[in-house]
Design a protein around this motif. Sequence first.
Motif, PDB file in Angstrom:
ATOM      1  N   MET A 119       3.630  -0.460  -9.915  1.00  0.00           N
ATOM      2  CA  MET A 119       3.216  -0.745  -8.510  1.00  0.00           C
ATOM      3  C   MET A 119       4.371   0.009  -7.555  1.00  0.00           C
ATOM      4  O   MET A 119       4.330   0.556  -6.642  1.00  0.00           O
ATOM      5  N   GLU A 120       5.550  -0.422  -7.859  1.00  0.00           N
ATOM      6  CA  GLU A 120       6.834   0.110  -7.373  1.00  0.00           C
ATOM      7  C   GLU A 120       6.944   1.563  -7.484  1.00  0.00           C
ATOM      8  O   GLU A 120       7.088   2.378  -6.364  1.00  0.00           O
ATOM      9  N   LEU A 121       6.711   1.957  -8.671  1.00  0.00           N
ATOM     10  CA  LEU A 121       6.554   3.590  -8.442  1.00  0.00           C
ATOM     11  C   LEU A 121       5.580   4.146  -7.692  1.00  0.00           C
ATOM     12  O   LEU A 121       5.932   5.223  -6.904  1.00  0.00           O
ATOM     13  N   LEU A 122       4.599   3.380  -7.552  1.00  0.00           N
ATOM     14  CA  LEU A 122       3.237   4.178  -6.917  1.00  0.00           C
ATOM     15  C   LEU A 122       3.642   4.171  -5.400  1.00  0.00           C
ATOM     16  O   LEU A 122       3.684   4.930  -4.423  1.00  0.00           O
ATOM     17  N   ARG A 123       4.241   2.952  -4.915  1.00  0.00           N
ATOM     18  CA  ARG A 123       4.495   2.712  -3.654  1.00  0.00           C
ATOM     19  C   ARG A 123       5.730   3.732  -3.141  1.00  0.00           C
ATOM     20  O   ARG A 123       5.615   4.158  -2.455  1.00  0.00           O
ATOM     21  N   LEU A 124       6.842   3.973  -3.727  1.00  0.00           N
ATOM     22  CA  LEU A 124       7.692   4.959  -3.811  1.00  0.00           C
ATOM     23  C   LEU A 124       7.192   6.343  -3.597  1.00  0.00           C
ATOM     24  O   LEU A 124       7.588   6.943  -2.549  1.00  0.00           O
ATOM     25  N   LEU A 125       6.189   6.833  -4.410  1.00  0.00           N
ATOM     26  CA  LEU A 125       5.794   8.101  -4.494  1.00  0.00           C
ATOM     27  C   LEU A 125       4.708   8.042  -3.187  1.00  0.00           C
ATOM     28  O   LEU A 125       5.036   9.253  -2.405  1.00  0.00           O
ATOM     29  N   SER A 126       4.058   7.010  -2.861  1.00  0.00           N
ATOM     30  CA  SER A 126       3.263   7.096  -1.866  1.00  0.00           C
ATOM     31  C   SER A 126       3.795   7.321  -0.401  1.00  0.00           C
ATOM     32  O   SER A 126       3.174   7.896   0.697  1.00  0.00           O
TER      33      SER A 126
END
Length: 168
Positions: A15-22
């Motif tokens: 979820m942190e990865l997706l948040r950063l990319l988003s």
Amino acid sequence: MNDKELLNEYNTATMELLRLLSSLTEEQLNKRTKDSGWTVAQVGEHLNKSYEVSGVLNGKVKDIKRSPYEKLSEIQHLFLNFDIKMNSPKEIIPTEEFINKEILLTELKSKIQWVNDFSKKMDLSKLCLDFEIPEYGPFTRIEWIGFNTAHTQRHIYQVKQIIRNIKI
């Protein structure tokens, strides 16, 4: 550590990865900095390609006599040591082309969701037989999830380093 704790760690990391990319524009995702080597988008694509190994969770398995968590500390120790540089297998090296943010996020979300759904239905202590990393031998299902977690955490660190160097 138990299955629930490790799955929570996997969810937190992904979820942190997706948040950063988003949080970045498509241009920022694809911006190269002089120090980073890869762009943020390339790191995301690398992880997307590496998540293909998750298919091994649904492959041939067998019961084992050892702890299903036995290799986790070694995996974490290696991947969370940010002082060492690793070389990726050629199969998961990202493209040099511009990477579409929407496609990347959609593919990552799909693979992450598959692992989440799968992990609720299957015995995670089983040993996976369809693929192994030569230096480590075969992993259990939970060790594969732990591998993906530590690998993701490693690259979150890298993404944060790249973001610091991008002029936002």
